[in-house]
Structures are given as C-alpha cells and as structure tokens.
Motif scaffolding. Structure first.
Motif, PDB file in Angstrom:
ATOM      1  N   MET A  70       0.837  -1.210   0.000  1.00  0.00           N
ATOM      2  CA  MET A  70       0.000   0.000   0.000  1.00  0.00           C
ATOM      3  C   MET A  70       0.864   1.248   0.000  1.00  0.00           C
ATOM      4  O   MET A  70       1.856   1.337   0.720  1.00  0.00           O
ATOM      5  N   ILE A  71       0.475   2.220  -0.821  1.00  0.00           N
ATOM      6  CA  ILE A  71       1.196   3.481  -0.910  1.00  0.00           C
ATOM      7  C   ILE A  71       0.470   4.570  -0.122  1.00  0.00           C
ATOM      8  O   ILE A  71       1.092   5.403   0.530  1.00  0.00           O
ATOM      9  N   ALA A  72      -0.859   4.563  -0.194  1.00  0.00           N
ATOM     10  CA  ALA A  72      -1.675   5.512   0.567  1.00  0.00           C
ATOM     11  C   ALA A  72      -3.114   5.027   0.504  1.00  0.00           C
ATOM     12  O   ALA A  72      -3.428   4.035  -0.147  1.00  0.00           O
ATOM     13  N   GLY A  73      -4.005   5.775   1.182  1.00  0.00           N
ATOM     14  CA  GLY A  73      -5.410   5.384   1.210  1.00  0.00           C
ATOM     15  C   GLY A  73      -5.759   4.677   2.504  1.00  0.00           C
ATOM     16  O   GLY A  73      -4.940   4.568   3.420  1.00  0.00           O
ATOM     17  N   THR A  74      -7.003   4.182   2.562  1.00  0.00           N
ATOM     18  CA  THR A  74      -7.500   3.538   3.776  1.00  0.00           C
ATOM     19  C   THR A  74      -8.196   2.233   3.431  1.00  0.00           C
ATOM     20  O   THR A  74      -9.070   2.203   2.563  1.00  0.00           O
ATOM     21  N   LEU A  75      -7.807   1.162   4.106  1.00  0.00           N
ATOM     22  CA  LEU A  75      -8.461  -0.131   3.968  1.00  0.00           C
ATOM     23  C   LEU A  75      -8.987  -0.539   5.331  1.00  0.00           C
ATOM     24  O   LEU A  75      -8.239  -0.570   6.313  1.00  0.00           O
ATOM     25  N   VAL A  76     -10.284  -0.846   5.389  1.00  0.00           N
ATOM     26  CA  VAL A  76     -10.932  -1.291   6.625  1.00  0.00           C
ATOM     27  C   VAL A  76     -11.446  -2.706   6.393  1.00  0.00           C
ATOM     28  O   VAL A  76     -12.225  -2.941   5.473  1.00  0.00           O
ATOM     29  N   ALA A  77     -11.004  -3.647   7.214  1.00  0.00           N
ATOM     30  CA  ALA A  77     -11.464  -5.035   7.134  1.00  0.00           C
ATOM     31  C   ALA A  77     -12.035  -5.413   8.497  1.00  0.00           C
ATOM     32  O   ALA A  77     -11.302  -5.468   9.489  1.00  0.00           O
ATOM     33  N   LEU A  78     -13.334  -5.662   8.555  1.00  0.00           N
ATOM     34  CA  LEU A  78     -13.993  -5.865   9.839  1.00  0.00           C
ATOM     35  C   LEU A  78     -13.979  -7.318  10.311  1.00  0.00           C
ATOM     36  O   LEU A  78     -14.137  -7.585  11.498  1.00  0.00           O
ATOM     37  N   GLY A  79     -13.799  -8.260   9.384  1.00  0.00           N
ATOM     38  CA  GLY A  79     -13.823  -9.670   9.746  1.00  0.00           C
ATOM     39  C   GLY A  79     -12.428 -10.251   9.917  1.00  0.00           C
ATOM     40  O   GLY A  79     -11.453  -9.538  10.142  1.00  0.00           O
ATOM     41  N   ARG A  80     -12.352 -11.548   9.775  1.00  0.00           N
ATOM     42  CA  ARG A  80     -11.087 -12.263   9.930  1.00  0.00           C
ATOM     43  C   ARG A  80     -10.102 -11.849   8.841  1.00  0.00           C
ATOM     44  O   ARG A  80     -10.480 -11.668   7.675  1.00  0.00           O
ATOM     45  N   ALA A  81      -8.852 -11.696   9.198  1.00  0.00           N
ATOM     46  CA  ALA A  81      -7.813 -11.308   8.245  1.00  0.00           C
ATOM     47  C   ALA A  81      -6.855 -12.473   8.016  1.00  0.00           C
ATOM     48  O   ALA A  81      -6.491 -13.183   8.951  1.00  0.00           O
ATOM     49  N   GLY A  82      -6.442 -12.658   6.762  1.00  0.00           N
ATOM     50  CA  GLY A  82      -5.484 -13.701   6.426  1.00  0.00           C
ATOM     51  C   GLY A  82      -4.076 -13.330   6.848  1.00  0.00           C
ATOM     52  O   GLY A  82      -3.849 -12.371   7.597  1.00  0.00           O
ATOM     53  N   ALA A  83      -3.114 -14.066   6.320  1.00  0.00           N
ATOM     54  CA  ALA A  83      -1.718 -13.892   6.722  1.00  0.00           C
ATOM     55  C   ALA A  83      -1.140 -12.571   6.240  1.00  0.00           C
ATOM     56  O   ALA A  83      -1.479 -12.073   5.173  1.00  0.00           O
ATOM     57  N   LEU A  84      -0.279 -12.000   7.053  1.00  0.00           N
ATOM     58  CA  LEU A  84       0.568 -10.856   6.723  1.00  0.00           C
ATOM     59  C   LEU A  84      -0.188  -9.666   6.129  1.00  0.00           C
ATOM     60  O   LEU A  84       0.137  -9.168   5.046  1.00  0.00           O
ATOM     61  N   PRO A  85      -1.198  -9.156   6.811  1.00  0.00           N
ATOM     62  CA  PRO A  85      -1.823  -7.921   6.343  1.00  0.00           C
ATOM     63  C   PRO A  85      -0.832  -6.763   6.396  1.00  0.00           C
ATOM     64  O   PRO A  85       0.008  -6.688   7.291  1.00  0.00           O
ATOM     65  N   GLY A  86      -0.905  -5.876   5.420  1.00  0.00           N
ATOM     66  CA  GLY A  86       0.003  -4.733   5.381  1.00  0.00           C
ATOM     67  C   GLY A  86       1.409  -5.071   4.952  1.00  0.00           C
ATOM     68  O   GLY A  86       2.343  -4.288   5.182  1.00  0.00           O
ATOM     69  N   TYR A  87       1.602  -6.197   4.275  1.00  0.00           N
ATOM     70  CA  TYR A  87       2.938  -6.633   3.865  1.00  0.00           C
ATOM     71  C   TYR A  87       3.578  -5.588   2.941  1.00  0.00           C
ATOM     72  O   TYR A  87       3.015  -5.221   1.914  1.00  0.00           O
TER      73      TYR A  87
END
Length: 228
Positions: free
Chosen positions: A180-197
C-alpha cells in the motif's frame, strides 16, 4: 423514463467483454441500435439482442439482470450515471471507473475496482482476489473513490492501493493492503496472513485482533481515534 434494463436470457459459450454495457455507450440509442451492438468474446462476437432481453430507455440508470458471471469488465470506465447488477458480476467489474456508481446485488470476481480513480462501488455479496488493486503488471492500485464489499474478499485486497477508501465487512484473504502506498483499507472480519505486507504509507484498520502482522510492524500502544 424507466431505467434501461438488460436481462440475460442465454449463457454465452465463453467469457464476454461487457465494457460497452455502460451509460456512455448506450445513451441516445434506440432499442434496435442497442440490440445490434456487438460484444466481444474469446474468438467471436455476440449481439446484445442475442444475449439480453431489453426493456426501458434511460441508459443513465442501467440495470443488468440475472448475470451468471459470464461477463467481465462490467462498468469499465464508468464516468457518470449508475449500473445496478442483479446476479454475479465477473472479473474486473468497475475497472478504471472515474465516476458514477456500480452496485452488484450478488458476487463479484477478481480485480473488482482495479485502477479505480473515482466513483463508488458496492457489492452486496463476496468479491474475489485483488479488490481495489491494479491489473497485472500495474505499479499502483486504486487511486480514489470508494469500494464497499458487504461480504468477504479474497487475497491481496488493496494491493498497491494509492488513495481512496476500501471497506470489507467480512473476511479478507492473505496479504491485504500489501505494498500500500496511501489510502484507507478497513477489514472488519477475519484477516489472512501478513496484512500490510510491505506497505509504505496509508491506513489499515483490522477488526481481527488476532491477525498475524508482518514482523516489520512494531506495537506502539493504543491510539485514541478522534474521528473514524
């Protein structure tokens, strides 16, 4: 005037490019002219009238009904007006949108909102991999606009995201917000491996407190969010 409605009546033998099914391309055309427009498949073309039953006349409020996932690039390059899909949109729905609104009352395939620049996309069901990213080989993903997925999203949601807002109310797959370079990501449920890698900037909000972050993240304590 009533909304221009295209109801799928047969299943094509291959995937079909639906990028011409947009207010810009269908405006100011008679029903006979709309029926004769050719949509391109893998190695053949299909007249709209052969694939869809047509009703209404207001192309600015286009409705695509009973889609079975055979059509990709639904809403491609949408600049104004609205497209409402009842059924399953295929891959690349809302690609390169610059305005308007795309609503999918069903599921969407991979690359939903790829290269989105502006406008709003809402999917009532699930979406595939690479939501809000760029096409293969692209150096950046969505650069504006809003994508809301009411269900789950696949891997790499928000990959190379540059600006805009991506909300997934359900689960996200591995590597969400990767690079990710910029912006907003909202994940309300279960997240998989390595978010924000490998993310460089931007905001990632996870509802999954047990998400396994990349080792490059450091805990910095609780933050008081004045506005969200």
């Amino acid at each position: 005037m009533s909304a221009l409605t295209l109801r799928q009546k047969i299943k094509p033998p291959c995937q079909v490019d639906a990028s011409l099914l947009s207010p810009r391309h269908l405006a100011n055309k008679s029903r006979a002219e709309v029926e004769r427009i050719e949509l391109i498949g893998w190695n053949q073309s299909f007249a709209i009238g052969d694939l869809f039953a047509i009703g209404g006349n207001d192309a600015g409020r286009l409705r695509l009904q009973d889609l079975d996932g055979s059509f990709y690039r639904v809403g491609f390059g949408l600049q104004e007006g609205s497209i409402t899909v009842s059924g399953n949109a295929g891959d690349y729905a809302g690609e390169s949108m610059a305005g308007g609104a795309l609503v999918v009352k069903g599921n969407a395939g991979a690359y939903l909102g790829a290269d989105l620049r502006d406008g709003a996309i809402e999917v009532i069901g699930d979406a595939g991999a690479f939501v809000g990213s760029g096409r293969a080989g692209s150096l950046r993903g969505m650069s504006g606009g809003t994508i809301i997925v009411r269900g789950n999203a696949g891997a790499r949601a928000g990959d190379r995201m540059r600006r805009g807002l991506l909300i997934v109310e359900g689960a996200v797959g591995d590597y969400c917000a990767a690079r990710m370079i910029a912006g907003t990501l909202v994940a309300l449920g279960r997240a998989g491996a390595l978010p924000g890698y490998l993310m460089r900037r931007g905001t990632l909000i996870l509802g999954d407190a047990s998400a396994a972050l990349a080792p490059t993240f450091n805990a910095s304590g609780d933050a008081s969010l004045l506005a969200l």
